[in-house]
Design a protein around this motif. Structure first.
Motif, short mmCIF file in Angstrom:
data_model
loop_
_atom_site.label_atom_id
_atom_site.label_comp_id
_atom_site.label_asym_id
_atom_site.label_seq_id
_atom_site.Cartn_x
_atom_site.Cartn_y
_atom_site.Cartn_z
N PHE A 230 0.82 -1.22 0.00
CA PHE A 230 0.00 0.00 0.00
C PHE A 230 0.85 1.27 0.00
CE2 PHE A 230 -2.86 -3.19 1.91
CZ PHE A 230 -3.96 -3.03 1.09
N ARG A 231 2.17 1.16 0.24
CA ARG A 231 3.03 2.34 0.36
C ARG A 231 3.76 2.63 -0.96
NH1 ARG A 231 7.17 1.61 3.45
NH2 ARG A 231 7.00 -0.63 3.80
N GLY A 232 3.03 2.76 -2.04
CA GLY A 232 3.68 3.04 -3.32
C GLY A 232 4.67 1.96 -3.68
N VAL A 233 5.87 2.38 -4.12
CA VAL A 233 6.88 1.40 -4.50
C VAL A 233 7.90 1.16 -3.39
CG1 VAL A 233 6.68 1.88 -6.97
CG2 VAL A 233 8.32 3.18 -5.60
N ASN A 234 7.80 1.92 -2.30
CA ASN A 234 8.82 1.82 -1.26
C ASN A 234 8.94 0.41 -0.68
OD1 ASN A 234 9.53 4.54 -1.46
ND2 ASN A 234 7.96 5.17 -0.01
N SER A 235 7.81 -0.20 -0.36
CA SER A 235 7.88 -1.55 0.21
C SER A 235 8.28 -2.58 -0.84
CB SER A 235 6.56 -1.93 0.88
OG SER A 235 5.50 -1.92 -0.05
N LEU A 236 8.03 -2.27 -2.13
CA LEU A 236 8.47 -3.17 -3.20
C LEU A 236 9.99 -3.25 -3.23
CD1 LEU A 236 7.75 -4.89 -5.75
CD2 LEU A 236 8.00 -2.78 -7.07
N HIS A 237 10.65 -2.12 -2.95
CA HIS A 237 12.11 -2.07 -2.97
C HIS A 237 12.74 -2.98 -1.90
CE1 HIS A 237 11.85 2.18 -4.95
NE2 HIS A 237 11.63 1.19 -5.81
N GLU A 238 11.95 -3.34 -0.91
CA GLU A 238 12.45 -4.26 0.11
C GLU A 238 12.51 -5.69 -0.41
OE1 GLU A 238 9.82 -3.74 3.40
OE2 GLU A 238 10.16 -1.56 3.50
N ILE A 239 11.82 -5.94 -1.52
CA ILE A 239 11.72 -7.29 -2.08
C ILE A 239 12.41 -7.40 -3.42
CG2 ILE A 239 10.04 -9.00 -2.93
CD1 ILE A 239 8.11 -7.54 -0.84
N VAL A 240 12.30 -6.35 -4.25
CA VAL A 240 12.90 -6.35 -5.58
C VAL A 240 14.01 -5.29 -5.63
CG1 VAL A 240 12.48 -6.03 -8.05
CG2 VAL A 240 10.70 -7.05 -6.62
N ASP A 241 15.20 -5.72 -6.00
CA ASP A 241 16.36 -4.83 -6.07
C ASP A 241 16.07 -3.63 -6.96
OD1 ASP A 241 18.84 -3.63 -6.41
OD2 ASP A 241 19.93 -5.52 -6.57
N LYS A 242 16.28 -2.43 -6.43
CA LYS A 242 16.01 -1.21 -7.20
C LYS A 242 16.82 -1.15 -8.49
CE LYS A 242 15.92 2.71 -4.93
NZ LYS A 242 16.25 3.77 -3.93
N ASN A 243 17.99 -1.78 -8.48
CA ASN A 243 18.88 -1.70 -9.65
C ASN A 243 18.27 -2.32 -10.90
OD1 ASN A 243 20.94 -0.44 -8.22
ND2 ASN A 243 21.81 -2.39 -7.54
N ILE A 244 17.32 -3.23 -10.74
CA ILE A 244 16.75 -3.88 -11.92
C ILE A 244 15.45 -3.21 -12.37
CG2 ILE A 244 17.77 -6.07 -11.16
CD1 ILE A 244 14.89 -7.10 -10.73
N LEU A 245 14.88 -2.36 -11.52
CA LEU A 245 13.60 -1.73 -11.83
C LEU A 245 13.77 -0.50 -12.72
CD1 LEU A 245 11.92 -1.88 -8.30
CD2 LEU A 245 11.18 -3.15 -10.34
#
Length: 283
Positions: A230-245
């Motif tokens: 629910f927190r935008g993409v911030n919590s996604l970054h905890e699971i998916v490496d930002k370098n690939i996004l």
């Protein structure tokens, strides 16, 4: 039928496939022979592809359990027959397909997460008053088919699916009838690549109302792989490496524009393959 399959991935992939999928050279060869014999002698009505490279993903998805693979193959080729709106007339040049692809409704990344193929699915990128949900699914499956052929590791490690819910509204929800949801989940669970993670981002507060309908048709195993952010993409970054996004998702990977262009070119270059592939479905 084309030639015998040759394992061309590296030793780490071979080890992973052996330990997690029960895949060895001997087991692969024996299972492929058994499956082809079964398809030809007992299930000719499935009209399945008999090349090693098209049977092997199903064996891998079932950890080389031949009986489970037979069920999945039957389900897959029956799905192709029962859902012609997704699997027939798959011409990449169709205006409705081109529009949806260029909107970025289904975008695989070229960088991977722990060897898994990562796909961004923008659930509300299309206009529900203009685009049919069936065409959205059709375009997405066309891209997935090409991505899975281009990236064999997806068969071994699976897929991380990121569902971006930005902009979703009641009209998008109305397109997803219970029967369509049932068929969509059936397709996920019987396709040639296994979804290992289903991450829902930018989710509205009422997301669970819609998700619960999906979950009703999911196996327990798939249900446990669903996660809502629910927190935008911030919590996604905890699971998916930002370098690939892509930068649009707070990362430093290729832009959505470049990725969309890349996969559209791939689709167009496979136009003949799509036309030839349509014949493979249960009678």
């Amino acid at each position: 039928m084309s030639g015998k399959y040759v394992f061309t991935l590296d030793e780490n992939d071979k080890k992973y496939a052996r330990e997690h999928l029960n895949e060895t050279e001997e087991r692969r060869e024996t299972a492929l022979i058994e499956m082809k014999k079964w398809l030809v002698e007992e299930k000719p009505n499935l009209h399945a592809r008999l090349e090693d490279k098209y049977i092997l993903p199903f064996l891998r998805g079932c950890k080389f359990d031949c009986e489970k693979t037979k069920v999945k193959l039957t389900n897959y080729y029956t799905l192709r027959r029962n859902q012609p709106q997704w699997f027939q007339n798959r011409n990449p040049l169709l205006p409705e397909i081109q529009e949806l692809v260029k909107l970025g409704i289904f975008v695989p990344l070229t960088l991977t997460l722990e060897n898994r193929l990562v796909v961004i699915i923008r659930t509300a990128a299309h206009d529900p008053k203009k685009h049919k949900q069936d065409d959205v699914f059709k375009a997405g499956k066309m891209i997935l088919d090409i991505a899975a052929m281009q990236y064999e590791r997806a068969q071994i490690y699976g897929i991380t699916a990121i569902f971006d819910m930005t902009g979703v509204n009641i009209w998008h929800a109305k397109q997803l009838t219970p029967n369509m949801i049932k068929n969509a989940v059936f397709a996920w669970q019987n396709y040639h690549c296994s979804p290992k993670q289903l991450e829902f981002i930018n989710a509205p507060l009422y997301i669970n109302v819609v998700l619960n309908i999906f979950k009703n048709f999911m196996s327990e195993k798939i249900r446990k792989r669903v996660r809502v952010h629910f927190r935008g993409v911030n919590s996604l970054h905890e699971i998916v490496d930002k370098n690939i996004l892509p930068p649009e998702y707070g990362g430093s990977g290729e832009s959505m524009k470049d990725l969309i262009s890349f996969w559209n070119e791939k689709l167009l270059s496979h136009r003949v393959w799509f036309a030839e592939d349509e014949q493979y479905r249960a009678e």
